[in-house]
Scaffold this motif. Sequence first.
Motif, PDB file in Angstrom:
ATOM      1  N   LEU A  87      17.151   0.176 -15.652  1.00  0.00           N
ATOM      2  CA  LEU A  87      17.674   0.755 -14.420  1.00  0.00           C
ATOM      3  C   LEU A  87      18.608  -0.209 -13.697  1.00  0.00           C
ATOM      4  O   LEU A  87      19.652   0.194 -13.176  1.00  0.00           O
ATOM      5  N   CYS A  88      18.228  -1.484 -13.669  1.00  0.00           N
ATOM      6  CA  CYS A  88      19.089  -2.474 -13.005  1.00  0.00           C
ATOM      7  C   CYS A  88      20.401  -2.653 -13.762  1.00  0.00           C
ATOM      8  O   CYS A  88      21.473  -2.776 -13.156  1.00  0.00           O
ATOM      9  N   HIS A  89      20.338  -2.657 -15.077  1.00  0.00           N
ATOM     10  CA  HIS A  89      21.557  -2.758 -15.884  1.00  0.00           C
ATOM     11  C   HIS A  89      22.426  -1.518 -15.708  1.00  0.00           C
ATOM     12  O   HIS A  89      23.654  -1.621 -15.704  1.00  0.00           O
ATOM     13  N   THR A 122      27.278   1.052 -14.719  1.00  0.00           N
ATOM     14  CA  THR A 122      27.863   2.375 -14.455  1.00  0.00           C
ATOM     15  C   THR A 122      28.178   2.608 -12.990  1.00  0.00           C
ATOM     16  O   THR A 122      28.814   3.611 -12.651  1.00  0.00           O
ATOM     17  N   CYS A 123      27.713   1.720 -12.118  1.00  0.00           N
ATOM     18  CA  CYS A 123      27.901   1.882 -10.664  1.00  0.00           C
ATOM     19  C   CYS A 123      27.229   3.150 -10.146  1.00  0.00           C
ATOM     20  O   CYS A 123      27.651   3.712  -9.130  1.00  0.00           O
ATOM     21  N   TYR A 124      26.180   3.591 -10.832  1.00  0.00           N
ATOM     22  CA  TYR A 124      25.546   4.850 -10.422  1.00  0.00           C
ATOM     23  C   TYR A 124      24.061   4.838 -10.769  1.00  0.00           C
ATOM     24  O   TYR A 124      23.659   4.387 -11.838  1.00  0.00           O
ATOM     25  N   LEU A 125      23.244   5.330  -9.852  1.00  0.00           N
ATOM     26  CA  LEU A 125      21.829   5.612 -10.080  1.00  0.00           C
ATOM     27  C   LEU A 125      21.502   6.933  -9.409  1.00  0.00           C
ATOM     28  O   LEU A 125      21.992   7.219  -8.305  1.00  0.00           O
ATOM     29  N   SER A 132      12.675   4.496  -7.876  1.00  0.00           N
ATOM     30  CA  SER A 132      11.858   3.740  -8.836  1.00  0.00           C
ATOM     31  C   SER A 132      12.083   2.246  -8.666  1.00  0.00           C
ATOM     32  O   SER A 132      11.127   1.460  -8.680  1.00  0.00           O
ATOM     33  N   VAL A 133      13.337   1.859  -8.511  1.00  0.00           N
ATOM     34  CA  VAL A 133      13.648   0.443  -8.270  1.00  0.00           C
ATOM     35  C   VAL A 133      13.014  -0.019  -6.962  1.00  0.00           C
ATOM     36  O   VAL A 133      12.419  -1.095  -6.878  1.00  0.00           O
ATOM     37  N   LEU A 134      13.135   0.824  -5.935  1.00  0.00           N
ATOM     38  CA  LEU A 134      12.572   0.492  -4.619  1.00  0.00           C
ATOM     39  C   LEU A 134      11.056   0.372  -4.670  1.00  0.00           C
ATOM     40  O   LEU A 134      10.476  -0.566  -4.094  1.00  0.00           O
ATOM     41  N   TYR A 135      10.390   1.302  -5.370  1.00  0.00           N
ATOM     42  CA  TYR A 135       8.928   1.343  -5.374  1.00  0.00           C
ATOM     43  C   TYR A 135       8.302   0.227  -6.210  1.00  0.00           C
ATOM     44  O   TYR A 135       7.089   0.054  -6.200  1.00  0.00           O
ATOM     45  N   VAL A 136       9.135  -0.525  -6.920  1.00  0.00           N
ATOM     46  CA  VAL A 136       8.649  -1.722  -7.622  1.00  0.00           C
ATOM     47  C   VAL A 136       9.061  -2.979  -6.862  1.00  0.00           C
ATOM     48  O   VAL A 136       8.231  -3.712  -6.331  1.00  0.00           O
ATOM     49  N   PHE A 137      10.370  -3.200  -6.744  1.00  0.00           N
ATOM     50  CA  PHE A 137      10.858  -4.450  -6.146  1.00  0.00           C
ATOM     51  C   PHE A 137      10.709  -4.467  -4.623  1.00  0.00           C
ATOM     52  O   PHE A 137      10.690  -5.546  -4.023  1.00  0.00           O
ATOM     53  N   SER A 150       3.023   3.340 -10.192  1.00  0.00           N
ATOM     54  CA  SER A 150       2.233   3.003 -11.381  1.00  0.00           C
ATOM     55  C   SER A 150       3.058   3.177 -12.656  1.00  0.00           C
ATOM     56  O   SER A 150       4.052   3.911 -12.685  1.00  0.00           O
ATOM     57  N   CYS A 151       2.632   2.499 -13.709  1.00  0.00           N
ATOM     58  CA  CYS A 151       3.285   2.647 -15.009  1.00  0.00           C
ATOM     59  C   CYS A 151       3.165   4.083 -15.522  1.00  0.00           C
ATOM     60  O   CYS A 151       4.074   4.595 -16.175  1.00  0.00           O
ATOM     61  N   ILE A 152       2.042   4.722 -15.239  1.00  0.00           N
ATOM     62  CA  ILE A 152       1.826   6.102 -15.709  1.00  0.00           C
ATOM     63  C   ILE A 152       2.872   7.038 -15.123  1.00  0.00           C
ATOM     64  O   ILE A 152       3.482   7.853 -15.831  1.00  0.00           O
ATOM     65  N   LYS A 153       3.121   6.935 -13.809  1.00  0.00           N
ATOM     66  CA  LYS A 153       4.129   7.793 -13.170  1.00  0.00           C
ATOM     67  C   LYS A 153       5.524   7.509 -13.704  1.00  0.00           C
ATOM     68  O   LYS A 153       6.330   8.426 -13.900  1.00  0.00           O
ATOM     69  N   LEU A 154       5.811   6.237 -13.949  1.00  0.00           N
ATOM     70  CA  LEU A 154       7.131   5.879 -14.472  1.00  0.00           C
ATOM     71  C   LEU A 154       7.325   6.438 -15.876  1.00  0.00           C
ATOM     72  O   LEU A 154       8.400   6.946 -16.205  1.00  0.00           O
ATOM     73  N   ARG A 155       6.289   6.367 -16.707  1.00  0.00           N
ATOM     74  CA  ARG A 155       6.395   6.914 -18.066  1.00  0.00           C
ATOM     75  C   ARG A 155       6.612   8.422 -18.026  1.00  0.00           C
ATOM     76  O   ARG A 155       7.381   8.974 -18.816  1.00  0.00           O
TER      77      ARG A 155
END
Length: 253
Positions: free
Chosen positions: A58-60, A65-68, A75-80, A119-124
Amino acid sequence: MLSAAGPDHFICFGKCFQAVVFGSVLIRRECCGIDIFHRSASLNILEILSKCSLMRYLCHKALKTCYLTHFERLSVLYVFGHMGESGREFVHQVMSYTLNYQHSVTERFIQRIPAKPVSCIKLREQYKMITAEYGCNCNFRQNKNCYPSPVLHAISRSSDLPEGITLPTSRSVTEEKAKKVIEEMNIHKRSQELASSILEYKKQKRGIDAAIHKVEKELERIYDNAGIDRLEVEMGLLVRRKTENGFEWLIEI
């Protein structure tokens, strides 16, 4: 299309390049992505990027691509966003690579972040196609008080809960229980530390044993030349006693 990506980096048509100057000539070199994060990210964040293929993807993607999508940003927010002040700064950094980034909007989402990390489960479940391609094989030590989440990678590299990091627990836990959870998670790291201590102490012991042996040999020479087995010293009576393996030295008071 150009946009800033760092002190000496820029985004051009969805790719990240590093500006390199030779004399008066400016050339560009394409970056792999993670190099830029190494410039400012904390060790805890880099640990997650190196261990969690989804977060790295996601970070890459933001960088290249300059887009998310909205859900990818969350997802990035809920981790970092659960990584303390450095984590919140990193969220801003990643979002700044996107074309429609606004500091105030990102900050508003940070202020409304859920109490616990995703959680990892939600991300998967949310990224089935991506995890199938890039893998999602994080293996955390099972703990009844803690659920799997990418933030555990940062916790697993420390014997204490790093400042500002949210422990992924299903309910609130006391500081004492949180410490116990971390100890249980880091059993391999703690064992490695203790094993290293044992080896160091054994190394020191060999040196001490060699020094003692040298001193005893010198005492034996002195006693043999004097034809004695005991001698009065400041601490008491220094006695040489015969044993099966040689001599032992005692101080009688």
